[in-house]
Write an enzyme that holds these catalytic residues in place. Structure first.
Site, mmCIF file in Angstrom:
data_model
loop_
_atom_site.group_PDB
_atom_site.id
_atom_site.type_symbol
_atom_site.label_atom_id
_atom_site.label_comp_id
_atom_site.label_asym_id
_atom_site.label_seq_id
_atom_site.Cartn_x
_atom_site.Cartn_y
_atom_site.Cartn_z
ATOM 1 N N HIS A 22 36.235 -48.650 1.171
ATOM 2 C CA HIS A 22 37.467 -47.850 1.175
ATOM 3 C C HIS A 22 37.163 -46.389 1.533
ATOM 4 O O HIS A 22 37.816 -45.799 2.410
ATOM 5 C CB HIS A 22 38.114 -47.961 -0.218
ATOM 6 C CG HIS A 22 39.287 -47.077 -0.453
ATOM 7 N ND1 HIS A 22 40.577 -47.541 -0.454
ATOM 8 C CD2 HIS A 22 39.376 -45.747 -0.723
ATOM 9 C CE1 HIS A 22 41.416 -46.537 -0.704
ATOM 10 N NE2 HIS A 22 40.699 -45.437 -0.878
ATOM 11 N N GLU A 23 36.180 -45.808 0.869
ATOM 12 C CA GLU A 23 35.873 -44.389 1.121
ATOM 13 C C GLU A 23 35.401 -44.171 2.557
ATOM 14 O O GLU A 23 35.754 -43.181 3.198
ATOM 15 C CB GLU A 23 34.832 -43.876 0.114
ATOM 16 C CG GLU A 23 35.323 -43.832 -1.327
ATOM 17 C CD GLU A 23 36.590 -43.000 -1.516
ATOM 18 O OE1 GLU A 23 36.781 -42.023 -0.766
ATOM 19 O OE2 GLU A 23 37.395 -43.351 -2.397
ATOM 20 N N HIS A 48 38.113 -43.640 4.922
ATOM 21 C CA HIS A 48 38.577 -42.244 5.039
ATOM 22 C C HIS A 48 37.647 -41.448 5.958
ATOM 23 O O HIS A 48 38.104 -40.639 6.772
ATOM 24 C CB HIS A 48 38.607 -41.571 3.671
ATOM 25 C CG HIS A 48 39.644 -42.097 2.735
ATOM 26 N ND1 HIS A 48 40.958 -42.269 3.106
ATOM 27 C CD2 HIS A 48 39.577 -42.482 1.431
ATOM 28 C CE1 HIS A 48 41.654 -42.726 2.059
ATOM 29 N NE2 HIS A 48 40.831 -42.871 1.042
HETATM 30 ZN ZN LIG Z 1 41.177 -43.496 -0.910
#
Ligand SMILES: [Zn+2]
Length: 292
Positions: A196-197, A200
């Site tokens: 998830h990170e 980004h």
């Molecule tokens: Zn996030």
């Protein structure tokens, strides 16, 4: 008469913690760029076609920062780091991206390990990253440490940066040490937090960014009003003809449990490569001319 005794098992049901990611503020310039890509992708299928067949290997560095050499205080063992790398490669396989781990550093430093994440005071974070960060702007640095404040992770969106600026040094993802596969953070212990990170870091927003009328500027992720907790099948927070489709609860850029997340959409894959070419590839990776 025989008494029957029914033993009721005492189930200790711990309240599940909620996913909390610190990467919530999308810079205005990045949002504008995302809108420009969205408009371009609506006009032409070329970017999507290019992204669908593309592969990319990202130079990767892991940094383990503990208060001491116990797993509880941040010292992630090598076998779990390997499983984390495997998980990242498994999750991103659908996008054509591979992570090539070049080096793992290990540091015992209580101040670095336990420093609060504070975007208004990055003194300690900057000192740590200036010491540990490796590679250029196209290299991924992941810092595993006890983050505090119930954060599972926080990362930095891509932008135009000068080498050796503070923004350059602060680049990279910080991930709670106990979210690696086999870690101790219940429900978030399969390594999806790093996935998830890194989303980004590659430029993806949350699927619920700015609610039903905001969005992530990716056309094939349905509108979503709020972050998902758990894995609620059929969740649909933006209703009506204007908002087709149920919430993308299986998407890596939502907040669902690790076991619930298993997809990036085709539109997100296109966006990853557009942002890559715009911001990161020019620092040393491969760049295609079709980026806006
Ligand atoms: Zn996030």
């Amino acid at each position: 008469m025989r008494a029957s005794i029914i033993l009721m098992p005492l189930l200790a049901i711990a309240a599940a913690a909620q996913r909390k990611c610190g990467t919530t503020q999308v810079p205005g310039a990045l949002k504008e760029q995302a809108r420009a890509f969205q408009r371009a992708n609506a006009r032409s299928s070329f970017p999507a076609a290019m992204a669908a067949n593309r592969t990319l290997t990202i130079e990767t560095y892991f940094h383990v920062i503990g208060s001491d050499e116990t797993e509880e205080n941040g010292w992630v063992p090598d076998d779990k780091l390997q499983k984390q790398l495997d998980k990242m490669n498994q999750d991103y396989k659908q996008t054509g991206i591979k992570f090539d781990l070049k080096e793992t550093t290990r540091t015992v430093n209580k101040e670095w390990a336990t420093a609060a994440v504070d975007e208004n005071d990055t003194t300690v974070e900057l000192a740590m990253k200036k010491e540990l960060r490796k590679g250029g702007y196209s290299a991924l640095n992941v810092y595993f440490r006890p983050l505090g404040d119930s954060l599972l992770g926080i990362c930095v969106f891509p932008e135009d940066v000068e080498e050796d600026s503070d923004e350059f040094w602060l680049d990279g993802c910080q991930v709670l040490h106990s979210t690696v596969p086999g870690g101790s953070t219940e429900k978030y212990d399969q390594g999806a937090t790093a996935t998830h990170e890194i989303g980004h870091w590659l430029g993806l927003f949350h699927t619920f960014q700015d609610g039903c009328d905001g969005g992530d500027q990716v056309d094939d992720t349905p509108a979503q009003a709020d972050p998902t907790q758990g894995c609620p099948k059929g969740k649909d927070t933006c209703k009506g003809d204007k908002y087709p489709g149920e919430d993308p609860i299986h998407n890596f850029m939502d907040y669902s449990y690790d076991a619930c997340m298993d997809e990036f959409s085709a539109g997100q894959t296109t966006r990853i490569f557009q942002f890559w070419d715009k911001y990161r590839a020019k620092q040393g990776g491969s760049r295609l001319l079709w980026a806006l």
